[in-house]
Design an enzyme around this catalytic site. Structure first.
Site, PDB file in Angstrom:
ATOM      1  N   THR A 132     -73.294 -48.282  57.123  1.00  0.00           N
ATOM      2  CA  THR A 132     -73.146 -48.839  56.325  1.00  0.00           C
ATOM      3  C   THR A 132     -73.979 -49.551  55.747  1.00  0.00           C
ATOM      4  O   THR A 132     -75.101 -50.258  54.388  1.00  0.00           O
ATOM      5  CB  THR A 132     -71.882 -49.312  55.213  1.00  0.00           C
ATOM      6  OG1 THR A 132     -70.698 -48.257  55.441  1.00  0.00           O
ATOM      7  CG2 THR A 132     -71.565 -50.426  54.264  1.00  0.00           C
ATOM      8  N   TYR A 140     -72.804 -56.613  63.796  1.00  0.00           N
ATOM      9  CA  TYR A 140     -72.599 -57.498  62.565  1.00  0.00           C
ATOM     10  C   TYR A 140     -74.008 -57.596  61.524  1.00  0.00           C
ATOM     11  O   TYR A 140     -74.697 -57.918  61.245  1.00  0.00           O
ATOM     12  CB  TYR A 140     -71.154 -57.812  61.647  1.00  0.00           C
ATOM     13  CG  TYR A 140     -71.194 -58.276  60.841  1.00  0.00           C
ATOM     14  CD1 TYR A 140     -71.363 -57.062  59.392  1.00  0.00           C
ATOM     15  CD2 TYR A 140     -71.156 -59.156  60.422  1.00  0.00           C
ATOM     16  CE1 TYR A 140     -71.422 -57.224  58.158  1.00  0.00           C
ATOM     17  CE2 TYR A 140     -71.073 -59.026  58.705  1.00  0.00           C
ATOM     18  CZ  TYR A 140     -71.197 -58.414  57.775  1.00  0.00           C
ATOM     19  OH  TYR A 140     -70.511 -59.300  56.529  1.00  0.00           O
ATOM     20  N   LEU A 179     -74.149 -56.109  47.329  1.00  0.00           N
ATOM     21  CA  LEU A 179     -73.354 -57.151  48.046  1.00  0.00           C
ATOM     22  C   LEU A 179     -72.447 -55.890  49.280  1.00  0.00           C
ATOM     23  O   LEU A 179     -71.772 -56.080  49.994  1.00  0.00           O
ATOM     24  CB  LEU A 179     -72.523 -57.488  47.034  1.00  0.00           C
ATOM     25  CG  LEU A 179     -72.686 -58.409  45.983  1.00  0.00           C
ATOM     26  CD1 LEU A 179     -71.786 -58.636  44.928  1.00  0.00           C
ATOM     27  CD2 LEU A 179     -73.205 -59.741  46.757  1.00  0.00           C
ATOM     28  N   PHE A 203     -63.905 -58.334  46.206  1.00  0.00           N
ATOM     29  CA  PHE A 203     -64.069 -60.040  46.216  1.00  0.00           C
ATOM     30  C   PHE A 203     -65.196 -60.688  45.374  1.00  0.00           C
ATOM     31  O   PHE A 203     -64.364 -61.299  44.002  1.00  0.00           O
ATOM     32  CB  PHE A 203     -63.642 -60.694  46.951  1.00  0.00           C
ATOM     33  CG  PHE A 203     -63.287 -62.339  47.273  1.00  0.00           C
ATOM     34  CD1 PHE A 203     -62.331 -62.700  45.971  1.00  0.00           C
ATOM     35  CD2 PHE A 203     -63.723 -62.767  48.357  1.00  0.00           C
ATOM     36  CE1 PHE A 203     -61.674 -64.076  46.474  1.00  0.00           C
ATOM     37  CE2 PHE A 203     -63.867 -64.489  48.407  1.00  0.00           C
ATOM     38  CZ  PHE A 203     -62.795 -64.555  47.122  1.00  0.00           C
ATOM     39  N   ILE A 204     -65.694 -61.339  45.927  1.00  0.00           N
ATOM     40  CA  ILE A 204     -67.369 -61.807  45.492  1.00  0.00           C
ATOM     41  C   ILE A 204     -67.530 -60.878  44.015  1.00  0.00           C
ATOM     42  O   ILE A 204     -67.733 -61.153  43.138  1.00  0.00           O
ATOM     43  CB  ILE A 204     -68.546 -62.384  46.004  1.00  0.00           C
ATOM     44  CG1 ILE A 204     -67.819 -62.822  47.664  1.00  0.00           C
ATOM     45  CG2 ILE A 204     -69.294 -62.541  45.597  1.00  0.00           C
ATOM     46  CD1 ILE A 204     -68.487 -63.249  48.926  1.00  0.00           C
TER      47      ILE A 204
END
Ligand code: UDP
Length: 320
Positions: free
Chosen positions: A95, A149, A76, A11-12
């Site tokens: 990740t 997270y 990102l 998205f970004i």
């Protein structure tokens, strides 16, 4: 100048790609399309200055080549959304940790300026208002998946800053608060696209918990300008910045605002957290950024109030 954007089909990342192309820069995107979408960048694929590599940042060979080619790395690529992190903690942790290690190691090898996208999640459940860059991080038990997270992104920040301190690698860290705009999907839990989708389908708007929890929302175009101006600002190297909105709203009020602006007759339904996520889920009561540093250092401004963001998103979803 050539820019490598990891997670550039997200998205970004897709808006950031557009913005760099508009500045006549060459953009290389690596994205494994796990949460990024080809649809986000399909209008860019014919542009000779845009290059898309469908692969993971965990592929060191590919990253080696791309990092060597480019002048700046914008990192990102990461697990996105509370729902995804809770559903797939192992993949998210891998990740965020192993992926960022590769990105930073290679950026250092070729001495490339690196922008690390971090998150307001790193503050954990510190509900101080507003949150400043040097405020404390408050996390719950490791038994609560959500905190993995925050912990992994905080470790990414530590790693980036360690490369800066020990190797003089030019890194910039920015913590994104809730960012919204057209193209954002509600699939991974994000509240605004979920409410807009529900409102347009005349389904119940699902508020988790009491709905008294608050957030501030930022327009994606403003976040992109913030990223670019930080990369352009030499003094930003080795620093951490919040990027976020300045209009605090409760989730109850947000639901009503979406209903009203979309003309929807959807009912509003409150759902306990344990049903929405899992037992023991912990939410943040308030999350408001102090963006004074960003304003002062790079003249950042939020150009959209909440209503204008919501109207754009509703229009986009209607025409889709
Ligand atoms: N939320 C909600 N309904 C939804 C999705 C989210 O009430 O369908 C709530 C969520 O519990 C949180 C807020 O909206 O309090 C923002 O959630 P989001 O996942 O968008 O971002 P974050 O929790 O990371 O701020």
């Amino acid at each position: 100048m050539k820019i490598l954007i990891t997670g550039g089909a997200g998205f970004i990342g897709s808006y950031l790609s557009e913005a760099f192309l508009e500045r006549s820069q060459e953009v290389y995107v690596i994205d494994d399309l796990s949460t990024g979408r080809l649809e986000n960048i399909k209008h860019l694929l014919k542009n000779p200055c845009f290059h898309f590599v469908n692969d993971t940042i965990l592929n060191r060979e590919v990253m080696l080549e791309l990092t060597g080619i480019c002048d700046v790395v914008v990192h990102l690529a990461a697990a996105v959304g509370v729902k995804l992190v809770i559903d797939e903690p192992l993949k998210s942790i891998h990740t965020n940790i192993a992926g960022t290690e590769i990105v930073l190691e290679l950026a250092n090898k070729f001495r490339k300026k690196t922008f690390l996208a971090s998150t307001s999640e790193v503050y954990g459940r510190n509900s101080k208002v507003p949150l400043c860059e040097d405020d404390e991080r408050i996390y719950g038990s490791t038994a609560v998946a959500r905190w993995s997270y925050a912990a992994t992104k905080a470790m990414d920040e530590f790693l980036a800053l360690a490369y800066y301190r020990n190797k003089q690698l030019p890194v910039i860290v920015a913590r994104f608060f809730n960012t919204v705009g057209p193209r954002q999907t509600g699939r991974y839990g994000m509240v605004v696209p979920r409410f807009v989708g529900q409102a347009l389908r005349n389904e119940p708007l699902t508020i988790y918990g009491t709905g008294n929890q608050t957030r501030t929302f930022t327009y994606v175009g403003d976040v992109v300008q913030g990223i670019i101006s930080l990369i352009d600002e030499p003094r930003a190297v080795g620093e951490i910045f919040n990027i976020g909105g300045d209009e605090e709203i409760s989730i109850n009020d947000l639901a009503n605002r979406v209903k009203c602006l979309s003309g929807s007759s959807s009912p509003i339904e409150h759902i306990p957290y344990e049903r929405a996520y899992q037992d023991g889920f912990e939410d943040m009561e308030r999350r408001v950024p102090d963006i004074g540093k960003l304003k002062k250092w790079v003249g950042y401004v939020n150009t959209h109030d909440l209503d204008s963001m919501l109207i754009k998103i509703i229009e986009h979803e209607r025409t889709r």
